[in-house]
Design an enzyme around this catalytic site. Structure first.
Site, PDB file in Angstrom:
ATOM      1  N   LYS A  83      22.648 -69.160  14.466  1.00 54.77           N
ATOM      2  CA  LYS A  83      22.919 -68.721  15.833  1.00 54.77           C
ATOM      3  C   LYS A  83      21.708 -69.000  16.705  1.00 54.77           C
ATOM      4  CE  LYS A  83      25.675 -64.773  17.153  1.00 54.77           C
ATOM      5  NZ  LYS A  83      25.821 -63.332  17.004  1.00 54.77           N
TER       6      LYS A  83
HETATM    7  C1  E4P Z   1      28.468 -61.758  18.676  1.00 52.67           C
HETATM    8  O1  E4P Z   1      28.133 -62.652  17.965  1.00 52.67           O
HETATM    9  C2  E4P Z   1      27.607 -60.645  19.083  1.00 52.67           C
HETATM   10  O2  E4P Z   1      26.933 -60.188  17.948  1.00 52.67           O
HETATM   11  C3  E4P Z   1      28.366 -59.462  19.617  1.00 52.67           C
HETATM   12  O3  E4P Z   1      29.735 -59.697  19.716  1.00 52.67           O
HETATM   13  C4  E4P Z   1      27.756 -58.759  20.772  1.00 52.67           C
HETATM   14  O4  E4P Z   1      28.548 -57.643  21.094  1.00 52.67           O
HETATM   15  P1  E4P Z   1      28.056 -56.443  22.011  1.00 52.67           P
HETATM   16  O5  E4P Z   1      28.137 -56.879  23.426  1.00 52.67           O
HETATM   17  O6  E4P Z   1      29.025 -55.343  21.725  1.00 52.67           O
HETATM   18  O7  E4P Z   1      26.658 -56.109  21.584  1.00 52.67           O
END
Ligand code: E4P
Length: 213
Positions: A83
């Site tokens: 990522k």
């Molecule tokens: C995705 O890869 C992220 O980890 C995640 O969906 C972020 O979500 P949040 O906005 O609830 O922190």
């Protein structure tokens, strides 16, 4: 549409993976920090429970260092996706890693233009954070719709991974729009199966079944 869990909690991953419908997992530094565990060890543990893609995020913001970290993370397991944040450095690192066959998930996507850049950089996944967009009073689902249209227009192979999901309805809407993947916390995954009318109907059937002769 594939369903991913958005968590670094191993117990939740094991519980829901056992139901047989979890296609992958996404993590981020905040989710791993919440668990208070070693990052590498936890990612490897998750890759052993779930056969599908498991996203693990780099911690550097510098392209060279991201590439170094990304190459290292990619060696942890065959199903690891690296990522990278949507920044100019992230886009440079995405191109280098993707050209080497390392699957990249471009994260922190908040606009269609960013999603276009991620696809052009060769990302395997693009992650629009729809809940955080809704939190600002804008529409996360509209962003998903725009990305679907752009990727269809040009035949990009980058998969749209809808992230920051806050409700089962958003999961259904993502599927209606043709998103490839939806990632969600365990609490939302749990709610996908539930409906009060299902419970009510089951209760009535169970009561009537007792009257059988
Ligand atoms: C995705 O890869 C992220 O980890 C995640 O969906 C972020 O979500 P949040 O906005 O609830 O922190």
């Amino acid at each position: 549409m594939k369903l991913f869990l958005d968590t670094a909690n191993l117990d939740d991953i094991k519980k829901y993976a056992a139901q047989g419908l979890v296609d992958g997992v996404t993590t981020n530094p905040s989710l791993v920090a919440k668990e208070g565990v070693d990052f590498k060890k936890r990612v490897i543990e998750i890759t052993k429970v779930v056969k599908g893609p498991v996203s693990a995020e780099v911690t550097s913001e510098d392209a060279k260092e991201m590439i170094k970290q990304g190459k290292d993370i990619a060696k942890w397991a065959k199903n690891v996706y690296v990522k990278l944040p949507m920044t100019p450095d992230g886009l440079v690192a995405c191109q280098t890693l993707s050209k080497e066959g390392i699957r990249v998930n471009m994260t922190l996507i908040f606009s269609a233009a960013q999603a276009l850049l991620a696809a052009k950089a060769g990302a395997a996944f693009v992650s629009p954070f729809i809940g955080r967009i809704d939190d600002m009073g804008q529409s996360g689902m509209e962003l998903v719709e725009e990305i679907v249209q752009i990727y269809n227009n040009y035949g990009f192979e980058t998969e749209i991974l809808v992230a920051s999901v806050r409700s089962p309805r958003q999961v259904a809407l993502s599927a209606m729009l043709g998103a490839d993947i939806c990632t969600m916390p365990a609490a939302i995954y749990d709610k996908l199966v539930k409906h009060p009318l299902t419970d009510k109907g089951l209760e009535a059937f169970a009561a009537d079944a007792k009257k059988f002769k």
